[in-house]
Design a protein around this motif. Structure first.
Motif, short mmCIF file in Angstrom:
data_model
loop_
_atom_site.label_atom_id
_atom_site.label_comp_id
_atom_site.label_asym_id
_atom_site.label_seq_id
_atom_site.Cartn_x
_atom_site.Cartn_y
_atom_site.Cartn_z
N ASP A 130 0.85 -1.20 0.00
CA ASP A 130 0.00 0.00 0.00
C ASP A 130 0.88 1.25 0.00
OD1 ASP A 130 0.77 -0.68 2.80
OD2 ASP A 130 -0.31 1.16 3.27
N HIS A 131 0.27 2.37 -0.41
CA HIS A 131 0.98 3.65 -0.29
C HIS A 131 -0.03 4.76 0.02
CE1 HIS A 131 4.48 6.12 -0.39
NE2 HIS A 131 4.09 6.82 -1.43
N LEU A 132 0.25 5.98 -0.37
CA LEU A 132 -0.53 7.11 0.15
C LEU A 132 -1.68 7.56 -0.74
CD1 LEU A 132 2.44 9.36 1.39
CD2 LEU A 132 1.39 7.41 2.51
N ASP A 154 9.59 3.49 -4.66
CA ASP A 154 10.52 2.96 -3.66
C ASP A 154 9.72 2.46 -2.46
OD1 ASP A 154 12.92 2.31 -2.42
OD2 ASP A 154 13.10 4.29 -1.48
N ASP A 155 8.71 3.23 -2.06
CA ASP A 155 7.89 2.95 -0.86
C ASP A 155 6.50 2.47 -1.28
OD1 ASP A 155 6.81 2.86 1.66
OD2 ASP A 155 6.88 5.02 2.02
N ASN A 156 6.21 1.24 -1.47
CA ASN A 156 7.15 0.17 -1.36
C ASN A 156 6.87 -0.84 -2.47
OD1 ASN A 156 9.13 -1.54 -0.33
ND2 ASN A 156 7.70 -2.54 1.04
N ASP A 285 12.45 12.28 -2.11
CA ASP A 285 11.13 11.95 -2.66
C ASP A 285 10.28 11.15 -1.69
OD1 ASP A 285 11.68 13.09 -5.29
OD2 ASP A 285 13.09 11.42 -5.51
N TYR A 286 10.81 10.91 -0.49
CA TYR A 286 10.10 10.08 0.49
C TYR A 286 8.72 10.66 0.79
CZ TYR A 286 8.79 8.13 5.00
OH TYR A 286 8.09 7.55 6.02
N HIS A 287 7.68 9.83 0.60
CA HIS A 287 6.28 10.23 0.84
C HIS A 287 5.88 11.47 0.04
CE1 HIS A 287 4.97 7.78 4.59
NE2 HIS A 287 5.57 7.03 3.69
N LYS A 288 6.45 11.58 -1.16
CA LYS A 288 6.04 12.68 -2.05
C LYS A 288 5.56 12.09 -3.38
CE LYS A 288 9.05 16.28 -0.24
NZ LYS A 288 10.48 16.20 -0.01
ZN LIG Z 1 5.84 4.88 3.62
#
Ligand SMILES: [Zn+2]
Length: 420
Positions: A130-132, A154-156, A285-288
């Motif tokens: 899952d992601h945002l 990347d996430d994830n 770019d984390y959580h963007k």
């Molecule tokens: Zn995350």
């Protein structure tokens, strides 16, 4: 702007599939080697705009779950429970971070498959998929990004693709391993490890002798220095030697003892199962919305997938993997603490406080009344801006001391007296 991005992505996925079909026709894939084209194909699909950021409970999550189920089915794996690879779960999420009363129920889907070797012991290999989404649950680190697709390559998608490859490698090789493997793709991670909590609650009922869990979360950004963080090495005395023994050439390992960390292995550690957690580090770019497929280091991801294959084989051959409790170290970083708060920090870049992703029972923060979702701004007079200043502030505290700890809750400042 969004339209052009969408078009570009569609094109690149199509050409990628074209290339890989050709490639497969010409070359046989070694079942015991991770395949870069496979990893790429999985990441490009999962992180495509079509899946709208894979928010738990969304249509994009369902599309991702269908894709993952189909991949498991192709490999001839068996569902973890019942007839489907889906394991359902539910939780509540606040849609307005400033209002405690408006919460809504989210229905999530883990996708879980088993390679049943009829063995006595079982190892779980997992990653969250899952992601945002469009930032509906406000976990983005980019302000005002509601409505933008957070693709989460990347996430994830990276860890998810690695699990799919490992499922292929273990199920298509000629060896019948001494252990069963549960391949677990979690949802609900971004809202607080919800899916892994559900699987961890049921795993010992279905597989009483579950001896280990390996988690990959963000393994797609191996840098030029080849830095790889491996967490959980303190959860069994055999792990420190083992992770060094199988370390791929050129990789720089950063070891973290703690079984508690910002991802799904925590759920299994809390059930007394030894764990390892692989992570190539955080980035801009984390959580963007810009965490995209074209920024993934696929050769690096392949190295890590092969590393996990070797580790999972070695762990399956161990006579015994004793479980040890670790100190609740907050992060991978170096400072030595005399105390801990007992929280899971949010690693996001910030200037005005550090989010608290989890609070551990019976630890100083929980005892003082600090809650998950609070934003930590001060320990005593020491100002907390993000995870780094948090570590600096914590390093100044001695055991047995009492300090006022300031948090923001629903926009309001609250002070708690914490006994360390
Ligand atoms: Zn995350």
């Amino acid at each position: 702007m969004f339209l052009s991005k969408l078009k570009f992505k569609r094109l690149s996925t199509i050409s990628l599939l074209g290339i890989s079909t050709l490639y497969f026709a010409q070359k046989k894939i070694d079942p015991e080697q991770a395949n870069e084209d496979n990893l790429k194909r999985h990441v490009y699909y999962l992180a495509s705009d079509e899946l709208q950021g894979r928010l738990t409970g969304s249509e994009g999550e369902t599309k991702a779950a269908n894709y993952l189920s189909a991949e498991f089915k192709k490999l001839g794996l068996k569902p973890y429970e019942g007839k489907s690879f889906i394991q359902d779960f539910e939780y509540n999420v606040k849609l307005n971070p400033h209002d405690d009363k408006t919460s809504t129920t989210v229905k999530g889907k883990n996708v879980v498959a088993v390679l049943n070797n009829k063995a006595e012991k079982t190892i779980v290999i997992g990653a969250h998929y899952d992601h945002l989404g469009l930032n509906e649950h406000h976990n983005s680190t980019l302000v005002n990004s509601e409505g933008q697709i957070h693709n989460g390559a990347d996430d994830n998608a990276s860890g998810t693709a690695a699990v799919l490859e490992l499922a292929r490698m273990f199920s298509q090789n000629k060896t019948k391993e001494n252990v069963n493997y549960v391949f677990a793709l979690f949802s609900g991670e971004e809202d607080g490890l919800m899916g892994s909590k559900k699987l961890a609650e049921t795993i010992k009922t279905n597989y009483p002798n579950t001896i280990f869990m390996i988690n990959m979360d963000m393994v797609g950004r191996l840098n030029s220095n080849k830095d790889l963080t491996v967490g959980g090495v303190g959860t069994s005395p055999i792990l420190a030697d083992l992770v060094k023994k199988y370390k791929p050439e050129g990789i720089n390992l950063g070891l973290d003892e703690s079984g508690v960390g910002p991802s799904d292995h925590t759920s299994f550690y809390l059930k007394d199962i030894p764990v390892l957690f692989l992570f190539t580090g955080t980035h801009n770019d984390y959580h963007k919305p810009t965490d995209d497929s074209d920024k993934i280091n696929y050769p690096g991801q392949k190295i890590i997938t092969n590393y996990v294959f070797n580790l999972a084989n070695a762990l399956g051959n161990e006579k015994e993997i004793p479980f040890t409790k670790t100190k609740v170290a907050a992060t991978k970083a170096v400072p030595k603490y005399k105390v801990s708060l007992g929280i899971m920090p949010n690693y996001a870049d910030s200037k005005d406080g550090m989010g608290i992703d989890g609070v551990i029972d019976n630890r100083p923060a929980a005892n003082a009344g600090i809650l998950q979702g609070d934003v930590l701004t001060k320990i005593g007079k020491c100002e907390v801006k993000e995870v780094y200043s948090y570590m600096d502030c914590l390093a100044k505290v001695n055991a047995g001391e009492e300090h006022p700890v300031t948090v923001k809750r629903n926009g309001e400042e609250k002070v708690f007296n914490v006994k360390f």
